[in-house]
Design a protein around this motif. Sequence first.
Motif, PDB file in Angstrom:
ATOM      1  N   ILE A   8       0.849  -1.192   0.000  1.00  0.00           N
ATOM      2  CA  ILE A   8       0.000   0.000   0.000  1.00  0.00           C
ATOM      3  C   ILE A   8       0.887   1.245   0.000  1.00  0.00           C
ATOM      4  CG2 ILE A   8      -1.672   1.359   1.315  1.00  0.00           C
ATOM      5  CD1 ILE A   8      -2.813  -1.270   2.383  1.00  0.00           C
ATOM      6  N   ILE A   9       0.643   2.154  -0.959  1.00  0.00           N
ATOM      7  CA  ILE A   9       1.406   3.404  -0.997  1.00  0.00           C
ATOM      8  C   ILE A   9       0.529   4.609  -0.693  1.00  0.00           C
ATOM      9  CG2 ILE A   9       3.275   2.610  -2.475  1.00  0.00           C
ATOM     10  CD1 ILE A   9       1.907   3.872  -4.858  1.00  0.00           C
ATOM     11  N   TYR A  14     -11.685   7.053  -0.758  1.00  0.00           N
ATOM     12  CA  TYR A  14     -12.087   6.553  -2.070  1.00  0.00           C
ATOM     13  C   TYR A  14     -11.602   5.125  -2.323  1.00  0.00           C
ATOM     14  CZ  TYR A  14      -7.265   7.305  -3.273  1.00  0.00           C
ATOM     15  OH  TYR A  14      -5.898   7.230  -3.291  1.00  0.00           O
ATOM     16  N   GLY A  15     -10.442   4.755  -1.758  1.00  0.00           N
ATOM     17  CA  GLY A  15      -9.875   3.445  -2.034  1.00  0.00           C
ATOM     18  C   GLY A  15      -8.421   3.350  -1.627  1.00  0.00           C
ATOM     19  N   VAL A  16      -7.723   2.405  -2.265  1.00  0.00           N
ATOM     20  CA  VAL A  16      -6.334   2.120  -1.921  1.00  0.00           C
ATOM     21  C   VAL A  16      -5.507   2.098  -3.201  1.00  0.00           C
ATOM     22  CG1 VAL A  16      -4.783   0.429  -0.856  1.00  0.00           C
ATOM     23  CG2 VAL A  16      -7.102   0.678   0.003  1.00  0.00           C
ATOM     24  N   HIS A  33      -7.397   0.608  -6.439  1.00  0.00           N
ATOM     25  CA  HIS A  33      -8.633  -0.110  -6.123  1.00  0.00           C
ATOM     26  C   HIS A  33      -9.574   0.863  -5.436  1.00  0.00           C
ATOM     27  CE1 HIS A  33     -11.012  -2.660  -3.156  1.00  0.00           C
ATOM     28  NE2 HIS A  33     -11.548  -2.846  -4.331  1.00  0.00           N
ATOM     29  N   GLU A  34     -10.705   1.135  -6.079  1.00  0.00           N
ATOM     30  CA  GLU A  34     -11.684   2.043  -5.489  1.00  0.00           C
ATOM     31  C   GLU A  34     -12.772   1.226  -4.807  1.00  0.00           C
ATOM     32  OE1 GLU A  34     -13.006   4.986  -8.241  1.00  0.00           O
ATOM     33  OE2 GLU A  34     -10.979   5.733  -8.556  1.00  0.00           O
ATOM     34  N   PHE A  35     -13.135   1.655  -3.611  1.00  0.00           N
ATOM     35  CA  PHE A  35     -14.115   0.926  -2.816  1.00  0.00           C
ATOM     36  C   PHE A  35     -15.484   0.865  -3.484  1.00  0.00           C
ATOM     37  CE2 PHE A  35     -11.416   2.586   0.858  1.00  0.00           C
ATOM     38  CZ  PHE A  35     -10.634   1.448   0.886  1.00  0.00           C
ATOM     39  N   CYS A  36     -15.826   1.894  -4.249  1.00  0.00           N
ATOM     40  CA  CYS A  36     -17.157   1.947  -4.874  1.00  0.00           C
ATOM     41  C   CYS A  36     -17.194   1.222  -6.218  1.00  0.00           C
ATOM     42  CB  CYS A  36     -17.597   3.394  -5.034  1.00  0.00           C
ATOM     43  SG  CYS A  36     -16.536   4.353  -6.118  1.00  0.00           S
ATOM     44  N   GLY A  37     -16.167   0.480  -6.562  1.00  0.00           N
ATOM     45  CA  GLY A  37     -16.123  -0.191  -7.865  1.00  0.00           C
ATOM     46  C   GLY A  37     -15.621   0.773  -8.922  1.00  0.00           C
ATOM     47  N   PHE A  74     -13.915  -7.150  -7.471  1.00  0.00           N
ATOM     48  CA  PHE A  74     -12.976  -6.091  -7.139  1.00  0.00           C
ATOM     49  C   PHE A  74     -12.275  -5.673  -8.424  1.00  0.00           C
ATOM     50  CE2 PHE A  74     -13.426  -8.726  -3.386  1.00  0.00           C
ATOM     51  CZ  PHE A  74     -13.687  -7.793  -2.403  1.00  0.00           C
ATOM     52  N   PHE A  75     -12.269  -4.377  -8.699  1.00  0.00           N
ATOM     53  CA  PHE A  75     -11.651  -3.847  -9.907  1.00  0.00           C
ATOM     54  C   PHE A  75     -10.357  -3.131  -9.540  1.00  0.00           C
ATOM     55  CE2 PHE A  75     -16.176  -4.039 -10.695  1.00  0.00           C
ATOM     56  CZ  PHE A  75     -16.232  -4.657 -11.937  1.00  0.00           C
ATOM     57  N   PHE A  76      -9.305  -3.421 -10.310  1.00  0.00           N
ATOM     58  CA  PHE A  76      -8.013  -2.783 -10.115  1.00  0.00           C
ATOM     59  C   PHE A  76      -7.619  -2.097 -11.418  1.00  0.00           C
ATOM     60  CE2 PHE A  76      -8.122  -6.208  -7.065  1.00  0.00           C
ATOM     61  CZ  PHE A  76      -7.629  -5.613  -5.920  1.00  0.00           C
ATOM     62  N   PHE A  77      -7.331  -0.828 -11.323  1.00  0.00           N
ATOM     63  CA  PHE A  77      -6.934   0.017 -12.428  1.00  0.00           C
ATOM     64  C   PHE A  77      -5.406   0.042 -12.406  1.00  0.00           C
ATOM     65  CE2 PHE A  77      -6.987   4.803 -13.611  1.00  0.00           C
ATOM     66  CZ  PHE A  77      -6.858   4.529 -14.948  1.00  0.00           C
ATOM     67  N   VAL A  78      -4.747  -0.587 -13.395  1.00  0.00           N
ATOM     68  CA  VAL A  78      -3.294  -0.769 -13.389  1.00  0.00           C
ATOM     69  C   VAL A  78      -2.628   0.248 -14.318  1.00  0.00           C
ATOM     70  CG1 VAL A  78      -1.408  -2.421 -13.737  1.00  0.00           C
ATOM     71  CG2 VAL A  78      -3.652  -3.235 -12.964  1.00  0.00           C
TER      72      VAL A  78
END
Length: 153
Positions: A8-9, A14-16, A33-37, A74-78
């Motif tokens: 975690i940085i 909103y998320g992590v 990763h945003e908590f709201c998708g 869970f969606f991760f934006f890379v």
Amino acid sequence: MRFLEKLIISQGSYGVVYRALSKKTIKVVVMKHEFCGLCKSTLREIHVLKSLRRHHSIMEFKEVLVDACDGVFFFFFVMEHLDNYFKRLMDVKMLPMHPGEVKCMMKQLWEGVKFLQENGVLHRDLKPSNLLVNKNGELKICDFGLTREFEWE
């Protein structure tokens, strides 16, 4: 799991944001990763970054990863990883920046803004915390959640 390690940085309401090492490429990336998708601003950011061709002053979008656990997605934006936020450099650096460093960074910022404008994109949130800098002094614009697209008439 596609990543060898995750750290975690940044974390907020909103998320992590994670720093991760990709198993496939053995390169460090950033995963948001945003908590709201996938909210509206994230979808806008993905759309804008995917529609633009690559530019040296714009953060590179890699992919969207989907992970499912017990029916929850869970969606991760890379994205590509850079070492620092420009704001952090301003806060930490005790000595003023050399004029050559300032000129180089301003030129990169100008080139990025010019590229966005030529492609019909208005960033609308340029500030030191939305500028990333690596150890080689390369500056890149990030956080396209408030962007608007426009057409020249």
